[in-house]
Design an enzyme around this catalytic site. Structure first.
Site, PDB file in Angstrom:
ATOM      1  N   CYS A  45       4.056 -24.436 -16.370  1.00  0.00           N
ATOM      2  CA  CYS A  45       4.760 -23.216 -15.845  1.00  0.00           C
ATOM      3  C   CYS A  45       3.962 -21.985 -15.604  1.00  0.00           C
ATOM      4  O   CYS A  45       3.800 -21.168 -14.794  1.00  0.00           O
ATOM      5  CB  CYS A  45       5.752 -22.794 -16.943  1.00  0.00           C
ATOM      6  SG  CYS A  45       7.076 -24.148 -16.906  1.00  0.00           S
TER       7      CYS A  45
HETATM    8  C1  BEZ Z   1       4.688 -27.029 -18.941  1.00  0.00           C
HETATM    9  O1  BEZ Z   1       4.923 -26.177 -18.256  1.00  0.00           O
HETATM   10  O2  BEZ Z   1       3.479 -27.433 -19.257  1.00  0.00           O
HETATM   11  C2  BEZ Z   1       5.662 -28.116 -19.599  1.00  0.00           C
HETATM   12  C3  BEZ Z   1       6.740 -27.575 -20.080  1.00  0.00           C
HETATM   13  C4  BEZ Z   1       7.586 -28.685 -20.546  1.00  0.00           C
HETATM   14  C5  BEZ Z   1       7.019 -29.945 -20.718  1.00  0.00           C
HETATM   15  C6  BEZ Z   1       6.022 -30.445 -20.420  1.00  0.00           C
HETATM   16  C7  BEZ Z   1       5.064 -29.559 -19.679  1.00  0.00           C
END
Ligand code: BEZ
Length: 211
Positions: A45
């Protein structure tokens, strides 16, 4: 049932990092992107929001307003934005919705319980100036979206809206586009002065009209 292409994008009021907004009012006559993220302070994210901020000028040129969402609270968003700015070498200026009560996530069917009961998946909606849904994307939490692809589909959608053309597989800005089936070849020749190349009666190309 989730939202489908051509549906009116539901309106809502929300608390965001840029203050309270009313969605349709925020969009005004612009195109819009509403996209969700599973959670703040997560790696994928962080890169996605950073990339969107780095491409801000590209979205602005296309008259697209961007609005992000996660179900985390506002103070967490604000702290996380500092990290995004620091690590992705950018400045986030678009609003991020703090959808703590999951109201917007519910309206846009962003929680897919068999993936996660609590967090939104990576949903993305492109909304036209008529407030209708033009494109939807759904990615899992583990895969970051390609924001150059998002810009590419916006270019395609705007060409269709403005010139009644479609874009072929793997089309890129500047390449020939397709005359839509609703336009006869006779009318296409009048409408597209740069020329019409007829490969089959149903497969007709013309140079990109706005180039
Ligand atoms: C991420 O944004 O890195 C992420 C968020 C939830 C699960 C896996 C990755």
């Amino acid at each position: 049932m989730g939202l489908r292409l051509g549906d009116i994008a539901p309106d809502f009021k929300a608390i965001t990092t840029e203050g309270e907004i009313s969605f349709h009012e925020y969009l005004g006559n612009s195109w819009g992107i509403l996209f969700s993220h599973p959670a703040d302070y997560t790696p994928v994210c962080t890169t996605e929001l950073g990339k969107t901020a780095l491409l801000a000028e590209e979205f602005r040129k296309r008259n697209v307003k961007v609005l992000a969402l996660s179900v985390d609270p506002l103070d967490k968003h604000k702290g996380w934005v500092n990290d995004i700015n620091e690590t992705q070498h950018t400045e986030v200026h678009f609003p991020i919705i703090a959808d703590e009560d999951k109201h917007v996530a519910g309206l846009y069917d962003m929680i897919h319980p068999n993936a996660s009961e609590t967090f939104t998946v990576r949903s993305l909606f492109v909304i036209g100036p008529d407030k209708k849904v033009k494109l939807t994307l759904t990615y899992p939490a583990s895969t970051g979206r390609n924001f150059h692809e998002v810009l590419r589909v916006i270019d395609s959608l705007q060409l269709t809206a403005n010139y009644s053309v479609a874009t072929p597989a793997d089309w890129k800005e500047g390449e020939d586009v397709i005359v839509v089936p609703a336009v006869s070849t006779e009318d296409a020749i009048k409408k597209f002065p740069k020329g019409v190349r007829v490969v089959k009666p149903y497969l007709r190309y013309t140079p990109q009209p706005n180039k």
